[in-house]
Design an enzyme around this catalytic site. Sequence first.
Site, PDB file in Angstrom:
ATOM      1  N   PRO A 162       4.973  -4.733  -1.024  1.00  0.00           N
ATOM      2  CA  PRO A 162       4.731  -3.549  -1.858  1.00  0.00           C
ATOM      3  C   PRO A 162       4.544  -3.938  -3.328  1.00  0.00           C
ATOM      4  CG  PRO A 162       7.068  -3.736  -1.344  1.00  0.00           C
ATOM      5  CD  PRO A 162       6.390  -4.935  -0.721  1.00  0.00           C
ATOM      6  N   CYS A 201     -15.322   3.520 -27.289  1.00  0.00           N
ATOM      7  CA  CYS A 201     -16.699   4.033 -27.262  1.00  0.00           C
ATOM      8  C   CYS A 201     -17.280   4.011 -25.853  1.00  0.00           C
ATOM      9  CB  CYS A 201     -17.558   3.221 -28.216  1.00  0.00           C
ATOM     10  SG  CYS A 201     -16.941   3.360 -29.886  1.00  0.00           S
ATOM     11  N   GLY A 232       0.786  -1.233   0.000  1.00  0.00           N
ATOM     12  CA  GLY A 232       0.000   0.000   0.000  1.00  0.00           C
ATOM     13  C   GLY A 232       0.814   1.278   0.000  1.00  0.00           C
TER      14      GLY A 232
END
Length: 440
Positions: A295, A364, A260
Amino acid sequence: MADIFTGPEPDLAGLLAARPALEMHASAGLCFEGVPLNLIAERFCTPTWVYGAASIRARYATLTEAFAEAGLPLHIHYAVKANDHLAILSLLRHMGAGADIVSQGEFLRARRAGIAPAHIVFSGVGKSVPELEAVLAQGIGQINVESAEELDILSATATRLGLTARVVLRMNPDVDAGTHAKITTGLAENKFGIAREDIPALYAKGAGLPGIEMRGLALHIGSQILSPAPYETAYTIAAEMVRGLRAQGQSVSVLDLGGGLGIGYHDEPGMNPAAFAAVVRKTVGDLGVRLVLEPGRYLVGPAGLLLASVLLEKRTAKRFVVLDAAMNELMRPALYEAWHGILPVDAARFHHPQTPADVVGPVCESADCFAYDRALPDLPPSALVALLDAGAYGAVMSSPYNARPRAAAVLIDACTPHLITPRQTHEALWADEHIPGSEL
Ligand SMILES: *Cc1c(COP(=O)(O)O)cnc(C)c1O
């Protein structure tokens, strides 16, 4: 929500100044780790992911050195989901990293990159029995269990195979990591982990179950965390829990601190490794446990960018810069409202007057937008731009939506660009598809 960036948007010079791996040369234009991005576009076309080996190594070294200076032995298990390319996994293995995985596929990738099963940790809220069987049979180092139900399934599976699973319970500390709602994981309302109050009884139960060896606790409170403060709260809770378990006679030898650690997507500093290591030392440094860190983003996020070309500028009531890259390459802006720096590659253009533009892809979907009202110089067709800090949660989240082939990927090592993923062919998009009743 103090850790969500609220400052003014950095300008182009600010973005550049905060990123030492990027340099603007008057003639060669924007260079990453010494290689002109012009050159990469010429050789490999766009859109192309560009990763820097030196950046990854430097970030790994900074983190491990901060812990060494704090006097803490640290075991890094890279979170494979951030960027699972074999070249990146192999590079991190050579730095000494193990792996944190969330599926059998990631386990096999880590193995393919040479990471030993003993150095692999299996996280995640749902693991299938075939997945558990496969990783147990291969001798996986640690399984992070996220529920009472999962502990029973794992015990039954390991027993059936005549094996023992080394288990760590993932505790949900109910701490607000102060990050985006879609990437916070340590609150009681999130699906992750086991409630604090249920840990002691479940740990004791696990210690008595066949096929289970209880090793310790894990926690992971969220992603893109910029301040050590939520970690301090969570690790203080974890330390109390370890002491409590030991007081009950349980053996606790592992504390998995999760991941984190945040990075600076604007020009703010990311997590300060020394400050983080100091918090770890203060809260859990005296427990005498094996400290594991998982990590992902911190190691690879700033070490990658997405190189794209401008298709055209469209001026309606607004100014739109349409790129050949889209949300199906980099999904973070659409998914998390993430902000990525965007730099023109051409040096002269860097100093042209800037006006606000929405930078969009050709897919799109209205969500196919990389940036809203971003101050940018005029960008004619075929001008190159770099979408910064795209090394983590970039290529791994790609999809072939709109029948767009997977982008190429290049790893720069020692100023040499290596093609590590060729651009997918159109034929490969449907190579596995069958039309019933047809020979096609
Ligand atoms: C995603 C995840 C990580 C890595 O998170 P980053 O924010 O990339 O550091 C580590 N551990 C667990 C359990 C995860 O789910």
